[in-house]
Structures are given as structure tokens and as C-alpha cells.
Design a protein around this motif. Structure first.
Motif, PDB file in Angstrom:
ATOM      1  N   UNK A  41      20.502 -65.904  57.064  1.00  0.00           N
ATOM      2  CA  UNK A  41      21.274 -64.994  56.232  1.00  0.00           C
ATOM      3  C   UNK A  41      22.618 -65.697  55.999  1.00  0.00           C
ATOM      4  N   UNK A  42      23.419 -65.177  55.060  1.00  0.00           N
ATOM      5  CA  UNK A  42      24.712 -65.832  54.793  1.00  0.00           C
ATOM      6  C   UNK A  42      25.841 -64.808  54.763  1.00  0.00           C
ATOM      7  N   UNK A  43      26.944 -65.155  55.417  1.00  0.00           N
ATOM      8  CA  UNK A  43      28.132 -64.308  55.393  1.00  0.00           C
ATOM      9  C   UNK A  43      29.094 -64.793  54.316  1.00  0.00           C
ATOM     10  N   UNK A  44      29.964 -63.890  53.872  1.00  0.00           N
ATOM     11  CA  UNK A  44      30.983 -64.289  52.897  1.00  0.00           C
ATOM     12  C   UNK A  44      32.135 -64.986  53.623  1.00  0.00           C
ATOM     13  N   UNK A  45      33.021 -65.599  52.832  1.00  0.00           N
ATOM     14  CA  UNK A  45      34.128 -66.380  53.415  1.00  0.00           C
ATOM     15  C   UNK A  45      34.986 -65.542  54.356  1.00  0.00           C
ATOM     16  N   UNK A  46      35.193 -64.297  54.007  1.00  0.00           N
ATOM     17  CA  UNK A  46      36.072 -63.440  54.794  1.00  0.00           C
ATOM     18  C   UNK A  46      35.568 -63.165  56.199  1.00  0.00           C
ATOM     19  N   UNK A  47      34.266 -63.294  56.401  1.00  0.00           N
ATOM     20  CA  UNK A  47      33.696 -62.991  57.716  1.00  0.00           C
ATOM     21  C   UNK A  47      33.661 -64.202  58.642  1.00  0.00           C
ATOM     22  N   UNK A  48      33.909 -65.398  58.102  1.00  0.00           N
ATOM     23  CA  UNK A  48      33.738 -66.616  58.895  1.00  0.00           C
ATOM     24  C   UNK A  48      34.609 -66.615  60.145  1.00  0.00           C
ATOM     25  N   UNK A  49      35.896 -66.306  59.982  1.00  0.00           N
ATOM     26  CA  UNK A  49      36.797 -66.409  61.143  1.00  0.00           C
ATOM     27  C   UNK A  49      36.440 -65.404  62.231  1.00  0.00           C
ATOM     28  N   UNK A  50      35.881 -64.272  61.832  1.00  0.00           N
ATOM     29  CA  UNK A  50      35.486 -63.277  62.832  1.00  0.00           C
ATOM     30  C   UNK A  50      34.263 -63.754  63.617  1.00  0.00           C
ATOM     31  N   UNK A  51      33.285 -64.291  62.885  1.00  0.00           N
ATOM     32  CA  UNK A  51      32.073 -64.786  63.552  1.00  0.00           C
ATOM     33  C   UNK A  51      32.413 -65.940  64.487  1.00  0.00           C
TER      34      UNK A  51
END
Length: 205
Positions: free
Chosen positions: A93-103
């Protein structure tokens, strides 16, 4: 689960019968690994087990981490280094840019990071006419990288990130992808293995 640095027990060589069992389990969970299995688990190499905290077993060959399992039960989850070698073999699956730092800080992956414009979820479709290796199901990523079937709660899934080439995390779904689309909110993956975490930094040489 692996946010902090890990302490590991000494490596323990596994019996050939256990190696065969793990090989079969790996192929039943990730059938698209079939063409690569002799590269992942060379027949003349010894698979070793490293016990980690929280009843996690990490399996390695010649100092290369391959996959891990909790409680010696349930799914074998590939180490991100293995995912980077064979990215097409695992559901994604793919997350958007905004979620990267949280993951990448070990936070729970939430549905909005997947349902936004930059996110990407499986899109079931027929894949008729495509050649597949013997015994490999007619599933996998399409030209956009969308997986060709919905993924169920409890299944392992690789997390890609918008604008990035390599996977950033992997974990078990706490909500099926169909439910993610329908509900659009709630946790999707908890306790993921992510780039830079304790498991990524662990030296098993």
C-alpha cells in the motif's frame, strides 16, 4: 515494536526440517517469491535464528536478516532489507507525503494517509493473459503499483511512500484494505517495522 535498539541472543542454527517448514510457510504467504526462493534461501546455506525481545524470532543467513516472526506462530514478516531486494513479491500500500514522518517515528499508520490523493490502496482487477510462474497465483502489482486483490485484517503488508522508490515500513494490517476505503478512518497498521528502527539497525553479522 522495534522503536528502541535491540538486544539479541546468539545465533542458533536450525535443523533442515525446520528450514523446510519455514521455506514452505514463506512461499504460501508470499507466492510471488517462488521464482526467487533459492536466492532468498540457498539450499546449501544454514538458516539461523536470533531471539529478540517480545518473543520475536529473526531468521538470518550469512549475516543477512530475512524475516521475523512473533511467538513462533502466525505470519513470517520480511525484513525491509529483503523487501528492498524483491519489492514486487510482497503486497503493498502507499502513504501520502504527509504521513511519512509519522510512520518513520513508529506511529500507528492511520487510514487518512492512504485514502488521500497521494495514498494508494489495492484495486482488485482481473489479470488474465499475463504469464505467471508455475504455482504462482494471478496476483501482484499492476503498472501503477496497486496490488490486484484486497488485503485482509492480519495480513502482512509493505508500506511504500509517495515520491519514494523503496519501502519505508512493513507490518500486519489491523483493518482490511476494503474497510480502509469504506471507513476512511482508524488505525491500519500498528507496531510496524520501519526504516531506521531497532530491527533495521541491529547487527547480526
Amino acid at each position: 515494536m522495534f522503536k528502541k535498539d535491540l538486544g539479541a541472543s546468539p545465533k542458533q542454527k536450525l535443523k533442515s526440517s525446520i528450514q523446510r517448514s519455514l521455506r514452505n510457510s514463506l512461499l504460501s504467504t508470499y507466492p510471488l517469491l517462488t521464482p526467487h526462493i533459492d536466492e532468498v534461501l540457498p539450499k546449501k546455506s544454514s538458516l539461523e535464528q536470533v531471539k529478540l525481545p517480545d518473543r520475536v524470532s529473526l531468521y538470518v543467513i550469512e549475516g543477512q536478516p530475512l524475516f521475523y516472526q512473533q511467538d513462533n506462530a502466525g505470519f513470517l514478516v520480511p525484513h525491509l532489507r529483503l523487501v528492498h531486494r524483491f519489492p514486487q513479491a510482497f503486497p503493498t500500500i502507499r502513504i501520502d507525503r504527509g504521513a511519512i514522518r509519522f510512520v518513520l517515528s513508529g506511529a500507528t499508520l492511520m487510514a487518512p494517509g492512504l485514502t488521500s490523493k497521494g495514498g494508494r490502496l489495492p484495486e482488485p482487477k482481473e489479470r488474465e493473459g499475463e504469464p505467471v510462474a508455475e504455482g504462482v497465483p494471478n496476483e501482484g502489482p499492476d503498472e501503477e503499483g496497486r496490488w490486484s486483490r484486497e488485503l485482509e485484517k492480519g495480513e502482512p503488508v509493505v508500506v511504500m511512500a509517495e515520491g519514494k522508490e523503496e519501502a519505508c515500513a512493513i507490518g500486519l494490517l489491523v483493518m482490511g484494505t476494503k474497510d480502509v476505503k469504506e471507513k476512511g478512518k482508524g488505525p491500519v497498521i500498528e507496531e510496524a517495522h520501519f526504516l531506521g528502527d531497532g530491527l533495521w539497525r541491529l547487527n547480526v553479522e
